[in-house]
Design an enzyme around this catalytic site. Sequence first.
Site, PDB file in Angstrom:
ATOM      1  CD  GLU A 115      -2.925  -0.585  -0.130  1.00 31.43           C
ATOM      2  OE1 GLU A 115      -3.221   0.609  -0.596  1.00 31.43           O
ATOM      3  OE2 GLU A 115      -3.025  -1.694  -1.061  1.00 31.43           O
ATOM      4  CG  ASP A 167      17.741  12.144 -27.366  1.00 33.51           C
ATOM      5  OD1 ASP A 167      17.608  11.264 -28.250  1.00 33.51           O
ATOM      6  OD2 ASP A 167      18.265  11.947 -26.308  1.00 33.51           O
TER       7      ASP A 167
HETATM    8  C1  LIG Z   1       0.497   0.045  -5.122  1.00 35.04           C
HETATM    9  S1  LIG Z   1       1.162   1.397  -5.032  1.00 35.04           S
HETATM   10  C2  LIG Z   1       0.547   2.137  -3.663  1.00 35.04           C
HETATM   11  C3  LIG Z   1      -0.563   3.203  -4.208  1.00 35.04           C
HETATM   12  C4  LIG Z   1      -0.966   4.129  -3.039  1.00 35.04           C
HETATM   13  N1  LIG Z   1      -1.620   3.319  -1.895  1.00 35.04           N
HETATM   14  C5  LIG Z   1      -1.780   5.151  -3.651  1.00 35.04           C
HETATM   15  O1  LIG Z   1      -2.944   5.355  -2.936  1.00 35.04           O
HETATM   16  O2  LIG Z   1      -1.670   5.726  -4.609  1.00 35.04           O
HETATM   17  C6  LIG Z   1       2.741   0.636  -4.148  1.00 35.04           C
HETATM   18  C7  LIG Z   1       4.212   1.434  -4.523  1.00 35.04           C
HETATM   19  O3  LIG Z   1       4.432   1.371  -6.056  1.00 35.04           O
HETATM   20  C8  LIG Z   1       5.002   2.699  -6.374  1.00 35.04           C
HETATM   21  N2  LIG Z   1       4.478   3.184  -7.551  1.00 35.04           N
HETATM   22  C9  LIG Z   1       3.067   2.691  -7.890  1.00 35.04           C
HETATM   23  N3  LIG Z   1       2.790   3.553  -9.164  1.00 35.04           N
HETATM   24  C10 LIG Z   1       3.691   4.443  -9.190  1.00 35.04           C
HETATM   25  C11 LIG Z   1       3.972   5.582 -10.069  1.00 35.04           C
HETATM   26  N4  LIG Z   1       2.941   5.863 -11.055  1.00 35.04           N
HETATM   27  N5  LIG Z   1       4.837   6.297  -9.991  1.00 35.04           N
HETATM   28  C12 LIG Z   1       5.931   6.033  -8.753  1.00 35.04           C
HETATM   29  N6  LIG Z   1       5.640   4.930  -8.099  1.00 35.04           N
HETATM   30  C13 LIG Z   1       4.711   4.279  -8.180  1.00 35.04           C
HETATM   31  C14 LIG Z   1       5.326   3.814  -5.105  1.00 35.04           C
HETATM   32  O4  LIG Z   1       6.436   3.293  -4.695  1.00 35.04           O
HETATM   33  C15 LIG Z   1       3.985   2.941  -4.275  1.00 35.04           C
HETATM   34  O5  LIG Z   1       4.401   3.230  -2.964  1.00 35.04           O
END
Ligand SMILES: C[S@@+](CC[C@H](N)C(=O)[O-])C[C@H]1O[C@@H](n2cnc3c(N)ncnc32)[C@H](O)[C@@H]1O
Length: 252
Positions: A115, A167
């Site tokens: 999460e 680029d």
């Molecule tokens: C399932 S996600 C957590 C989502 C979070 N609970 C929310 O409400 O957005 C788990 C982890 O994946 C990473 N993550 C997921 N999507 C991301 C994105 N678009 N950019 C950067 N990190 C991401 C982050 O480190 C995050 O803590």
Amino acid sequence: MRIDVLTVLPGLFDCFLREGVIGRAISSGKVDVRVHNLRDFTTDKHRVVDDVPYGGGPGMVLKPEPIFRAYEELTKEGEKPFVILTEPWGERFNQEMAKELSEKPRLLIICGRYEGVDERVKAIVDREVSIGDYVLTGGELPAMVIMDAVLRLVPGVLGNRESLEADSFSDRGLLGYPNYTRPARFRGMEVPDVLLSGHHAKIERWRKEQSLRRTLERRPEVIERLKREGLLTEEELEILRKIEEEREVGED
Ligand SMILES: C[S@@+](CC[C@H](N)C(=O)[O-])C[C@H]1O[C@@H](n2cnc3c(N)ncnc32)[C@H](O)[C@@H]1O
């Protein structure tokens, strides 16, 4: 440049750090990338890195203690790293940010999972970064995206064969021009004559026109901004006038 990565899934980085431009930059010592298993910074027998969220709800949250311990361990010596936490709600990653980060001597990227991470981890974070408006299962892919874009900007990482200036986004936000290679004729599709002419000035002008044309079509707000800020040359403004005239004729 040195980059440390903190993750619960270090194996995900194996191919990325071994292959291609990034693999070569690491093996030749031009950059130093170290991936650390967050579990190595736990103190309990089961190497637990997560726990249930306060207040209830689904999923698990990465605990603060191993992350702080890792941070303290990794920053014991040398320059303090600029700390990035990957988060979907972070600042949107782009080429400008990649350039800025490539000028830092040291980065530490913390990959979230489950999460997410305990909010108190923010105390050691300099910037929360998102790679786009979608949710992934963890911060490992975002960390690889950030590293790839950042490391290729580190002097000496790209060979002569790969040019940075042409680029997309590198030159004032303009998009890149189309590329062709041999054969000159393929399944009835031709390479534009100018590229076969050997006339460097004409090729240069054609590429500039294509880059402006593509940017105007796909990212008109970039052209608007460059016009507003007076960042286009007379030659570029003239090319844009020509493209806009062509469009008007096309609409009639
Ligand atoms: C399932 S996600 C957590 C989502 C979070 N609970 C929310 O409400 O957005 C788990 C982890 O994946 C990473 N993550 C997921 N999507 C991301 C994105 N678009 N950019 C950067 N990190 C991401 C982050 O480190 C995050 O803590």
